[in-house]
Design a protein around this motif. Structure first.
Motif, PDB file in Angstrom:
ATOM      1  N   GLY A  42      -9.500  10.129  10.957  1.00 62.24           N
ATOM      2  CA  GLY A  42      -9.336   8.834  10.066  1.00 62.24           C
ATOM      3  C   GLY A  42      -8.123   9.323   9.191  1.00 62.24           C
ATOM      4  O   GLY A  42      -7.964   8.125   8.201  1.00 62.24           O
TER       5      GLY A  42
ATOM      6  N   PRO B  41     -10.845   0.022   0.244  1.00 63.55           N
ATOM      7  CA  PRO B  41     -11.915   1.065   0.906  1.00 63.55           C
ATOM      8  C   PRO B  41     -11.362   2.118   1.329  1.00 63.55           C
ATOM      9  O   PRO B  41     -10.640   2.095   2.514  1.00 63.55           O
ATOM     10  CB  PRO B  41     -12.718   0.088   1.965  1.00 63.55           C
ATOM     11  CG  PRO B  41     -12.194  -1.319   1.560  1.00 63.55           C
ATOM     12  CD  PRO B  41     -10.939  -1.403   0.908  1.00 63.55           C
TER      13      PRO B  41
ATOM     14  N   LEU C 285     -11.324  -1.625   8.322  1.00 61.32           N
ATOM     15  CA  LEU C 285     -10.976  -1.424   9.822  1.00 61.32           C
ATOM     16  C   LEU C 285      -9.926  -0.244   9.616  1.00 61.32           C
ATOM     17  O   LEU C 285      -9.177   0.135   8.646  1.00 61.32           O
ATOM     18  CB  LEU C 285     -10.069  -2.610  10.249  1.00 61.32           C
ATOM     19  CG  LEU C 285     -10.119  -2.674  11.873  1.00 61.32           C
ATOM     20  CD1 LEU C 285     -11.603  -2.863  12.389  1.00 61.32           C
ATOM     21  CD2 LEU C 285      -9.177  -3.963  12.298  1.00 61.32           C
TER      22      LEU C 285
ATOM     23  N   ALA D 261     -15.163   1.462   9.563  1.00 64.42           N
ATOM     24  CA  ALA D 261     -15.259   2.523   8.380  1.00 64.42           C
ATOM     25  C   ALA D 261     -16.196   1.700   7.158  1.00 64.42           C
ATOM     26  O   ALA D 261     -15.497   0.604   6.781  1.00 64.42           O
ATOM     27  CB  ALA D 261     -13.942   3.019   7.959  1.00 64.42           C
TER      28      ALA D 261
ATOM     29  N   GLY E 231       1.005  -1.117  -0.083  1.00 61.37           N
ATOM     30  CA  GLY E 231      -0.217   0.078   0.047  1.00 61.37           C
ATOM     31  C   GLY E 231       1.103   1.102   0.062  1.00 61.37           C
ATOM     32  O   GLY E 231       2.386   1.144  -0.219  1.00 61.37           O
TER      33      GLY E 231
ATOM     34  N   LYS F 232      -2.176  -8.383  -3.304  1.00 66.36           N
ATOM     35  CA  LYS F 232      -3.090  -7.724  -4.411  1.00 66.36           C
ATOM     36  C   LYS F 232      -2.392  -6.800  -5.300  1.00 66.36           C
ATOM     37  O   LYS F 232      -2.846  -6.588  -6.362  1.00 66.36           O
ATOM     38  CB  LYS F 232      -4.187  -7.004  -3.855  1.00 66.36           C
ATOM     39  CG  LYS F 232      -5.190  -7.996  -2.974  1.00 66.36           C
ATOM     40  CD  LYS F 232      -6.373  -7.223  -2.277  1.00 66.36           C
ATOM     41  CE  LYS F 232      -7.241  -8.077  -1.294  1.00 66.36           C
ATOM     42  NZ  LYS F 232      -7.541  -7.167  -0.224  1.00 66.36           N
TER      43      LYS F 232
HETATM   44  C1  LIG Z   1     -13.079   3.765   4.625  1.00 67.19           C
HETATM   45  C2  LIG Z   1     -11.902   4.391   4.943  1.00 67.19           C
HETATM   46  C3  LIG Z   1     -11.756   5.830   4.209  1.00 67.19           C
HETATM   47  C4  LIG Z   1     -10.433   6.147   4.433  1.00 67.19           C
HETATM   48  N1  LIG Z   1     -10.270   7.401   3.891  1.00 67.19           N
HETATM   49  C5  LIG Z   1      -9.154   8.160   4.074  1.00 67.19           C
HETATM   50  C6  LIG Z   1      -9.161   9.237   3.542  1.00 67.19           C
HETATM   51  O1  LIG Z   1     -10.024   9.901   2.676  1.00 67.19           O
HETATM   52  N2  LIG Z   1      -7.698  10.017   3.418  1.00 67.19           N
HETATM   53  C7  LIG Z   1      -6.810   9.308   4.265  1.00 67.19           C
HETATM   54  O2  LIG Z   1      -5.686   9.941   4.364  1.00 67.19           O
HETATM   55  N3  LIG Z   1      -6.935   8.097   4.909  1.00 67.19           N
HETATM   56  C8  LIG Z   1      -8.220   7.536   4.834  1.00 67.19           C
HETATM   57  N4  LIG Z   1      -8.264   6.255   5.310  1.00 67.19           N
HETATM   58  C9  LIG Z   1      -7.170   5.590   5.792  1.00 67.19           C
HETATM   59  C10 LIG Z   1      -6.223   4.927   4.615  1.00 67.19           C
HETATM   60  O3  LIG Z   1      -6.952   4.005   3.893  1.00 67.19           O
HETATM   61  C11 LIG Z   1      -5.100   4.007   5.333  1.00 67.19           C
HETATM   62  O4  LIG Z   1      -4.732   4.828   6.605  1.00 67.19           O
HETATM   63  C12 LIG Z   1      -3.865   3.713   4.358  1.00 67.19           C
HETATM   64  O5  LIG Z   1      -4.437   2.962   3.252  1.00 67.19           O
HETATM   65  C13 LIG Z   1      -2.712   2.970   5.000  1.00 67.19           C
HETATM   66  O6  LIG Z   1      -1.855   2.788   4.038  1.00 67.19           O
HETATM   67  P1  LIG Z   1      -0.860   1.388   4.374  1.00 67.19           P
HETATM   68  O7  LIG Z   1      -0.122   1.407   3.052  1.00 67.19           O
HETATM   69  O8  LIG Z   1      -0.375   1.424   5.938  1.00 67.19           O
HETATM   70  O9  LIG Z   1      -2.247   0.342   4.354  1.00 67.19           O
HETATM   71  P2  LIG Z   1      -2.976  -0.326   3.432  1.00 67.19           P
HETATM   72  O10 LIG Z   1      -3.465   0.671   2.168  1.00 67.19           O
HETATM   73  O11 LIG Z   1      -4.098  -1.230   3.808  1.00 67.19           O
HETATM   74  O12 LIG Z   1      -1.994  -1.254   2.429  1.00 67.19           O
HETATM   75  C14 LIG Z   1      -1.604  -2.689   3.037  1.00 67.19           C
HETATM   76  C15 LIG Z   1      -1.195  -3.527   1.818  1.00 67.19           C
HETATM   77  O13 LIG Z   1      -0.581  -4.881   2.434  1.00 67.19           O
HETATM   78  C16 LIG Z   1      -1.140  -5.878   1.585  1.00 67.19           C
HETATM   79  N5  LIG Z   1      -1.197  -7.164   2.426  1.00 67.19           N
HETATM   80  C17 LIG Z   1      -1.924  -7.121   3.797  1.00 67.19           C
HETATM   81  N6  LIG Z   1      -1.635  -8.367   4.199  1.00 67.19           N
HETATM   82  C18 LIG Z   1      -0.572  -8.849   3.487  1.00 67.19           C
HETATM   83  C19 LIG Z   1      -0.006 -10.273   3.324  1.00 67.19           C
HETATM   84  N7  LIG Z   1      -0.315 -11.041   4.529  1.00 67.19           N
HETATM   85  N8  LIG Z   1       0.658 -10.562   2.433  1.00 67.19           N
HETATM   86  C20 LIG Z   1       1.024  -9.575   1.307  1.00 67.19           C
HETATM   87  N9  LIG Z   1       0.370  -8.487   1.458  1.00 67.19           N
HETATM   88  C21 LIG Z   1      -0.446  -8.079   2.340  1.00 67.19           C
HETATM   89  C22 LIG Z   1      -2.603  -5.586   1.062  1.00 67.19           C
HETATM   90  O14 LIG Z   1      -2.898  -6.068   0.161  1.00 67.19           O
HETATM   91  C23 LIG Z   1      -2.359  -4.095   1.083  1.00 67.19           C
HETATM   92  O15 LIG Z   1      -2.114  -3.593  -0.552  1.00 67.19           O
HETATM   93  C24 LIG Z   1      -9.595   5.626   5.085  1.00 67.19           C
HETATM   94  C25 LIG Z   1      -9.704   4.354   5.446  1.00 67.19           C
HETATM   95  C26 LIG Z   1     -10.983   3.917   5.369  1.00 67.19           C
HETATM   96  C27 LIG Z   1     -11.160   2.401   6.001  1.00 67.19           C
END
Ligand SMILES: Cc1cc2nc3c(=O)[nH]c(=O)nc-3n(C[C@H](O)[C@H](O)[C@H](O)COP(=O)(O)OP(=O)(O)OC[C@H]3O[C@@H](n4cnc5c(N)ncnc54)[C@H](O)[C@@H]3O)c2cc1C
Length: 393
Positions: A268, A39, A234, A163, A10, A33
């Protein structure tokens, strides 16, 4: 250090991968993915694109929104002009862009699910659905639903928000934010390229009840969700106590983004903190501060200094923001009324939306501006005739 494995691709993982690969490290990023429509509202604040200008200087489709309409119970609406627009991406597009940048910087990108990690001497053996891989260091970026139990934040019930929402056909130029009675959370309507994202987040309330609140709101606004695609996820929203013991790093690993609980407990917002923590983790790993133990300590320290202390303070404010009262009314309602009637207060709200006003220091600024704001409100209500010295001819 020869090889770093990034678990999750991500925004947090992809950005860490780009930074480490650009510095010449051998980086393998694994995601089950790769780019996907996670979401999410997809909204990026001024703070994010001011820090990382490539987020607006690119050809990826996005919306620039300059107006937000805030509503709260018994307070009507207030239109807040955003001097610095909020930028809204589809998450597929944003993730794709960030992964592409990581690949271009030299990171090896693999579509595979990480199933476990075990210590192997000074490094790790990472098991995946495609086999196993040995690595010297792991960056844990698996998001809020991190299944790797030994690493990253240990989220408990009070540390999360639900969420959920719908992607709905439609078009509007503004963002809507609706506060609701007795909810530590809010409803949003975000315009995206080609559709709307209408959602709700809330703490301490079951998802089914949040969904009912959202559907009631949409019915009242005449928004038809029957053909809309439902989403739910979540959202980390750490309790104040949990910030103190937050597991952001350990022997041979650092956690970034949602996997480290790094989300604003009031709004959030998590995208900026995901990229920023990915950046700080990469910088700490590359820092010339001694061995790995010192680099891990460096990450904890810079994370706290950069934004985690502010988010922790935000977690103290959250209950007061959503459930507190001020001048015999609920705080969200007063916020809406003040925004409508006081340009000075609206300026503070603009800075909060842009991410320019930290939570630490907010109370002081509010108090310093209280009298002038009340004065502006009195004037807007037509009290110029009774406030001495304010009568205009
Ligand atoms: C409904 C909703 C609305 C939101 N709106 C906003 C917004 O408007 N603005 C904002 O700033 N934030 C928003 N957020 C928060 C934001 O989506 C997250 O904070 C952000 O996506 C975090 O990024 P990340 O890379 O840490 O995690 P993620 O984006 O969740 O990425 C994690 C990645 O890890 C991968 N993964 C997980 N487990 C494994 C595994 N075991 N093996 C291989 N791959 C794996 C997944 O496929 C995913 O691609 C929102 C959240 C929600 C739920």
């Amino acid at each position: 250090m020869k090889r770093v494995a990034i678990l999750g691709g991500g925004p947090a993982g992809a950005f860490a991968a780009e930074q480490l690969a650009s510095a010449g490290l051998s980086v393998v990023l694994m995601d089950e993915k790769l780019a996907w429509e996670k979401p999410c509202g997809g909204g990026l604040t001024y703070k994010a694109y001011h820090q990382y200008p490539f987020l607006i200087e690119n050809t990826t489709p996005k919306r620039f929104v300059t107006e937000t309409v805030l509503s709260a119970p018994k307070a009507g609406e207030a239109t807040l002009k955003l001097g610095e627009p909020l930028v809204i991406y589809s998450r597929y597009d944003l993730n794709h862009m960030l992964l592409e940048r990581a690949g271009q910087a030299g990171a090896q990108i693999e579509k595979t699910r990480v199933t476990g990690m075990t210590r192997q001497g000074e490094g790790w053996r990472v098991s995946t659905t495609g086999g196993a891989m040995d690595t010297d260091f792991c960056i844990v970026a698996t998001g809020a639903r991190n299944s790797l139990r030994e690493v990253g934040t240990q989220l408990t019930g009070p540390d999360t928000m639900s969420a959920l929402g719908y992607y709905i056909e439609g078009e509007q130029s503004r963002i809507d934010i609706q506060f609701l009675p007795k909810l530590e959370g809010y409803i949003w309507v975000f315009p995206r390229c080609g559709h709307l994202s209408v959602g709700i987040c809330g703490k301490g309330e079951p998802a089914a009840s949040l969904r009912k609140r959202l559907e009631r709101f949409m019915a009242e606004r005449g928004i038809c969700w029957k053909d809309g695609r439902f989403y739910s996820h979540l959202l980390p929203s750490l309790d104040t106590k949990s910030w103190k013991s937050n597991r952001v790093a350990g022997d041979g690993w650092m956690a970034v983004g949602d996997a480290a609980g790094l989300v604003d407990p009031i709004t959030g917002e998590g995208l900026y903190y995901a990229m920023r923590s990915g950046d700080l983790a990469a910088k700490s790993l590359l820092a010339e501060v001694g061995g790995l133990t010192e680099r891990i300590a460096h990450y904890r320290k810079t994370l706290r200094r950069d934004f985690a202390a502010d988010l922790e303070f935000g977690s103290r404010l959250a209950k007061r923001v959503f459930h507190g009262s001020f001048l015999f009314g609920g705080v969200p309602s007063r916020m809406v009324q003040f925004t409508r009637r006081s340009p000075r207060f609206a300026g503070i709200m603009q800075d909060l939306f842009a991410g320019r006003q930290p939570y630490l220091g907010l109370k002081k600024r509010l108090m310093q501006n209280l009298n002038p704001s009340l004065y502006e409100i009195a004037m807007s209500l037509g009290f110029s005739r009774i406030v001495p010295g304010t009568r205009t001819s």
